[in-house]
Design a protein around this motif. Sequence first.
Motif, PDB file in Angstrom:
ATOM      1  N   ARG A 136       0.718  -0.969   0.058  1.00 58.00           N
ATOM      2  CA  ARG A 136       0.077   0.204   0.038  1.00 58.00           C
ATOM      3  C   ARG A 136       0.880   1.377  -0.069  1.00 58.00           C
ATOM      4  O   ARG A 136       1.760   1.398   0.922  1.00 58.00           O
ATOM      5  N   HIS A 137       0.803   2.055  -0.977  1.00 57.07           N
ATOM      6  CA  HIS A 137       1.543   3.127  -1.254  1.00 57.07           C
ATOM      7  C   HIS A 137       1.070   4.099   0.156  1.00 57.07           C
ATOM      8  O   HIS A 137      -0.089   4.354   0.361  1.00 57.07           O
ATOM      9  N   TRP A 163      -2.746   5.494   4.176  1.00 56.82           N
ATOM     10  CA  TRP A 163      -2.318   4.514   3.163  1.00 56.82           C
ATOM     11  C   TRP A 163      -3.312   4.387   2.282  1.00 56.82           C
ATOM     12  O   TRP A 163      -4.426   4.067   2.517  1.00 56.82           O
ATOM     13  N   ASP A 164      -2.929   3.933   1.112  1.00 55.78           N
ATOM     14  CA  ASP A 164      -3.962   3.412  -0.083  1.00 55.78           C
ATOM     15  C   ASP A 164      -4.532   2.439   0.543  1.00 55.78           C
ATOM     16  O   ASP A 164      -3.951   1.344   0.779  1.00 55.78           O
ATOM     17  N   VAL A 207      -5.680   0.037  10.698  1.00 56.04           N
ATOM     18  CA  VAL A 207      -5.276  -1.117  10.838  1.00 56.04           C
ATOM     19  C   VAL A 207      -4.282  -1.506   9.598  1.00 56.04           C
ATOM     20  O   VAL A 207      -4.857  -1.511   8.445  1.00 56.04           O
ATOM     21  N   LEU A 208      -2.909  -1.551   9.736  1.00 58.13           N
ATOM     22  CA  LEU A 208      -2.175  -1.532   8.717  1.00 58.13           C
ATOM     23  C   LEU A 208      -1.911  -2.947   8.299  1.00 58.13           C
ATOM     24  O   LEU A 208      -2.002  -3.578   7.096  1.00 58.13           O
TER      25      LEU A 208
END
Length: 154
Positions: free
Chosen positions: A11-12, A19-20, A42-43
């Motif tokens: 994710r950019h 984040w995208d 939540v990454l």
Amino acid sequence: METQDHPAVFRHVLGDCRWDGVACQAYKEEGAAPFKAVSRQVLFSQPELAAELRYFEVAAGGWSTLERHAHVHAVMVLRGHGSCLVGCVVRDIRRHDLISVPPMTWHQFRAAADQPLGFLCLVNADRDRPQLPDADDLADLCTDPGIAAFLAQN
Ligand code: MN
């Protein structure tokens, strides 16, 4: 191996800690616990991992819930500055500081008045629900003048 069920994640970054494809969510359900001006992203949350990596952002002047639980946190500040209470210690925190929260330890994060405080938080995927302090817990915490001053900002 990468599969349909287990795709590689990329994710950019979109700018200031967004984040995208990552939703910016409410920190907690409104009314579930006291807090002020906190968002949650939540990454990483994947079945292969026993942990989740989240990004929390506390707006200027905001604060996370004062809570404790059996699971632990590992935190790294990514942006801004502020202060935190962990156990019986209040500390100023700034970008790239590392903070861990041991089991059943009261903790709270506050942003400075002039800018947001953003931090990564690594946590067990399977975890117990946070406990909130009752009046006796708060009275115990506030016997320390430094903690009383910290909590008086809530
Ligand atoms: Mn916590």
